[in-house]
Design an enzyme around this catalytic site. Structure first.
Site, PDB file in Angstrom:
ATOM      1  N   SER A  73       0.866  -1.188   0.000  1.00 24.09           N
ATOM      2  CA  SER A  73       0.000   0.000   0.000  1.00 24.09           C
ATOM      3  C   SER A  73       0.898   1.232   0.000  1.00 24.09           C
ATOM      4  O   SER A  73       2.012   1.189   0.550  1.00 24.09           O
ATOM      5  CB  SER A  73      -0.860   0.000   1.273  1.00 24.09           C
ATOM      6  OG  SER A  73      -1.467   1.271   1.451  1.00 24.09           O
ATOM      7  N   TYR A 112      -2.119  -1.426  10.514  1.00 25.45           N
ATOM      8  CA  TYR A 112      -2.230  -1.688   9.076  1.00 25.45           C
ATOM      9  C   TYR A 112      -0.993  -1.155   8.349  1.00 25.45           C
ATOM     10  O   TYR A 112      -0.361  -1.871   7.558  1.00 25.45           O
ATOM     11  CB  TYR A 112      -3.494  -1.014   8.532  1.00 25.45           C
ATOM     12  CG  TYR A 112      -3.657  -1.102   7.037  1.00 25.45           C
ATOM     13  CD1 TYR A 112      -4.208  -2.242   6.457  1.00 25.45           C
ATOM     14  CD2 TYR A 112      -3.258  -0.060   6.198  1.00 25.45           C
ATOM     15  CE1 TYR A 112      -4.354  -2.328   5.073  1.00 25.45           C
ATOM     16  CE2 TYR A 112      -3.403  -0.143   4.821  1.00 25.45           C
ATOM     17  CZ  TYR A 112      -3.959  -1.278   4.261  1.00 25.45           C
ATOM     18  OH  TYR A 112      -4.099  -1.374   2.899  1.00 25.45           O
TER      19      TYR A 112
HETATM   20  N1  LIG Z   1      -8.705  -0.207  -0.967  1.00 27.66           N
HETATM   21  C1  LIG Z   1      -7.630   0.511  -0.686  1.00 27.66           C
HETATM   22  O1  LIG Z   1      -7.698   1.733  -0.502  1.00 27.66           O
HETATM   23  C2  LIG Z   1      -6.284  -0.154  -0.617  1.00 27.66           C
HETATM   24  C3  LIG Z   1      -5.142   0.647  -0.660  1.00 27.66           C
HETATM   25  C4  LIG Z   1      -3.888   0.063  -0.586  1.00 27.66           C
HETATM   26  C5  LIG Z   1      -3.775  -1.319  -0.475  1.00 27.66           C
HETATM   27  N2  LIG Z   1      -4.910  -2.082  -0.436  1.00 27.66           N
HETATM   28  C6  LIG Z   1      -4.734  -3.522  -0.269  1.00 27.66           C
HETATM   29  O2  LIG Z   1      -5.401  -4.217  -1.302  1.00 27.66           O
HETATM   30  C7  LIG Z   1      -5.784  -5.506  -0.829  1.00 27.66           C
HETATM   31  C8  LIG Z   1      -7.251  -5.757  -1.132  1.00 27.66           C
HETATM   32  O3  LIG Z   1      -8.028  -4.823  -0.395  1.00 27.66           O
HETATM   33  P1  LIG Z   1      -9.446  -4.300  -0.902  1.00 27.66           P
HETATM   34  O4  LIG Z   1      -9.381  -2.835  -0.876  1.00 27.66           O
HETATM   35  O5  LIG Z   1      -9.851  -4.978  -2.140  1.00 27.66           O
HETATM   36  O6  LIG Z   1     -10.364  -4.741   0.338  1.00 27.66           O
HETATM   37  P2  LIG Z   1     -11.769  -5.501   0.373  1.00 27.66           P
HETATM   38  O7  LIG Z   1     -12.680  -4.980  -0.656  1.00 27.66           O
HETATM   39  O8  LIG Z   1     -12.169  -5.408   1.809  1.00 27.66           O
HETATM   40  O9  LIG Z   1     -11.390  -7.017   0.010  1.00 27.66           O
HETATM   41  C9  LIG Z   1     -10.557  -7.743   0.863  1.00 27.66           C
HETATM   42  C10 LIG Z   1     -10.485  -9.173   0.359  1.00 27.66           C
HETATM   43  O10 LIG Z   1      -9.585  -9.894   1.218  1.00 27.66           O
HETATM   44  C11 LIG Z   1     -10.202 -11.101   1.589  1.00 27.66           C
HETATM   45  N3  LIG Z   1      -9.739 -11.489   2.925  1.00 27.66           N
HETATM   46  C12 LIG Z   1      -9.728 -10.751   4.054  1.00 27.66           C
HETATM   47  N4  LIG Z   1      -9.267 -11.479   5.086  1.00 27.66           N
HETATM   48  C13 LIG Z   1      -8.979 -12.709   4.585  1.00 27.66           C
HETATM   49  C14 LIG Z   1      -8.494 -13.902   5.149  1.00 27.66           C
HETATM   50  N5  LIG Z   1      -8.204 -14.008   6.462  1.00 27.66           N
HETATM   51  N6  LIG Z   1      -8.316 -14.971   4.347  1.00 27.66           N
HETATM   52  C15 LIG Z   1      -8.606 -14.896   3.032  1.00 27.66           C
HETATM   53  N7  LIG Z   1      -9.083 -13.794   2.439  1.00 27.66           N
HETATM   54  C16 LIG Z   1      -9.277 -12.717   3.209  1.00 27.66           C
HETATM   55  C17 LIG Z   1     -11.700 -10.817   1.584  1.00 27.66           C
HETATM   56  O11 LIG Z   1     -12.427 -12.019   1.326  1.00 27.66           O
HETATM   57  P3  LIG Z   1     -13.222 -12.830   2.480  1.00 27.66           P
HETATM   58  O12 LIG Z   1     -13.755 -11.817   3.434  1.00 27.66           O
HETATM   59  O13 LIG Z   1     -14.254 -13.587   1.727  1.00 27.66           O
HETATM   60  O14 LIG Z   1     -12.190 -13.744   3.087  1.00 27.66           O
HETATM   61  C18 LIG Z   1     -11.815  -9.882   0.400  1.00 27.66           C
HETATM   62  O15 LIG Z   1     -11.982 -10.610  -0.789  1.00 27.66           O
HETATM   63  C19 LIG Z   1      -5.456  -5.518   0.671  1.00 27.66           C
HETATM   64  O16 LIG Z   1      -4.218  -6.149   0.881  1.00 27.66           O
HETATM   65  C20 LIG Z   1      -5.355  -4.053   1.007  1.00 27.66           C
HETATM   66  O17 LIG Z   1      -4.534  -3.807   2.127  1.00 27.66           O
HETATM   67  C21 LIG Z   1      -6.151  -1.545  -0.517  1.00 27.66           C
END
Ligand SMILES: NC(=O)c1ccc[n+]([C@@H]2O[C@H](COP(=O)([O-])OP(=O)(O)OC[C@H]3O[C@@H](n4cnc5c(N)ncnc54)[C@H](OP(=O)(O)O)[C@@H]3O)[C@@H](O)[C@H]2O)c1
Length: 250
Positions: A140, A153
């Site tokens: 991130s 985080y």
């Molecule tokens: N959105 C942002 O602003 C942002 C910015 C920088 C980095 N990121 C990174 O991008 C990645 C994806 O985030 P997102 O924004 O797409 O969030 P999201 O919409 O909340 O999706 C998170 C995904 O992770 C899965 N997950 C969570 N805990 C898990 C576990 N214990 N085992 C397996 N799967 C798990 C969830 O599936 P289930 O709940 O079905 O398990 C879901 O599919 C993360 O690493 C996040 O830190 C996001």
């Protein structure tokens, strides 16, 4: 990495960034397998993308990772790419009594950091035996400049960056390329239900996916997208870091 004819496992591939990347790679003619905890979400994503498959996995649990790895590799032996995307984010305030959610803090570290490391340990032996393989770890922009209200985080994401640098060095004589994808604030469920700062807006998911896919098609090891480029550039990455790293790791 080449953008077609890969076999790719994406953790957290049923929602948000993971689903966006899974669908983009699927459309380009890759075999995509998605993983996560919620079977209904994974199954609906596969139904919307015929040919996509899913495997249940809780990346916060080492046994679950090992079981999922066995299932993925026995069903998809040509697997040559893993995208470590699953992640969660919690707010904590270490300045107030009761401001730290102990359970949430442990879950963040187990999911974002230990989970990613265990996934690497589970898949690298297989990836190393492929003619070409790519490990994409999602950190991130907040791993480079933290947002203090989500301190744990940000620490997991800074550690993810550090881990990617070491992993890339350890794997440099193998066919496994280590790529760090560095998203900015993107409109997903990651911060669902929390008030968003006035005057600021997250990047739309489709725009993020388009720019991320373009970045991943090149040969950069670190791929910051959108506003994450500013955070990445502020953190002293680049030549000076590379020189010092090479001196310490000949
Ligand atoms: N959105 C942002 O602003 C942002 C910015 C920088 C980095 N990121 C990174 O991008 C990645 C994806 O985030 P997102 O924004 O797409 O969030 P999201 O919409 O909340 O999706 C998170 C995904 O992770 C899965 N997950 C969570 N805990 C898990 C576990 N214990 N085992 C397996 N799967 C798990 C969830 O599936 P289930 O709940 O079905 O398990 C879901 O599919 C993360 O690493 C996040 O830190 C996001």
């Amino acid at each position: 990495m080449r953008n077609h004819s890969n076999s790719i496992f994406v953790t957290g591939g049923g929602a948000g960034i993971g689903r966006g990347l899974a669908e983009a790679f699927h459309k380009l003619g890759n075999q995509v397998i998605i993983g996560g905890r919620r079977e209904a979400v994974l199954s609906a994503t596969c139904a919307a993308n015929p040919g996509m498959s899913y495997v249940l996995v809780d990346v916060a649990n080492g046994d679950s990772i090992r079981t999922a790895a066995h299932s993925v590799l026995s069903r998809f032996p040509p697997l040559n790419c893993v995208i470590n995307n699953a992640g969660i984010q919690r707010m904590h305030d270490f300045s107030t009594a009761g401001g730290v959610d102990e359970t949430g803090m442990v879950a963040e570290i187990e999911t974002n950091l230990l989970g990613l490391m265990r996934m690497c340990a589970a898949f690298i032996p297989h990836l190393s035996r492929q003619p070409e393989a790519t490990l994409i770890n999602i950190s991130s922009g907040l791993g480079f400049v933290p947002l203090a209200r989500v301190p744990v985080y940000c620490a997991t994401k800074a550690a993810t960056h550090s881990f990617c640098v070491s992993l890339r060095h350890q794997l440099k004589h193998t066919p496994v390329r280590v790529v760090e994808l560095i998203p900015p604030w993107v409109d997903t469920n990651l911060d669902k239900g929390r008030p968003r700062p006035a005057g600021r807006a997250p990047m739309a998911l489709p725009q993020f996916i388009a720019e991320a896919m373009e970045g991943l098609s090149g040969d950069a090891d670190e791929v910051p997208v959108g506003d994450a480029k500013f955070l990445y550039a502020s953190a002293g990455t680049g030549d000076s870091f590379a020189k010092t790293f090479t001196r310490m790791n000949p």
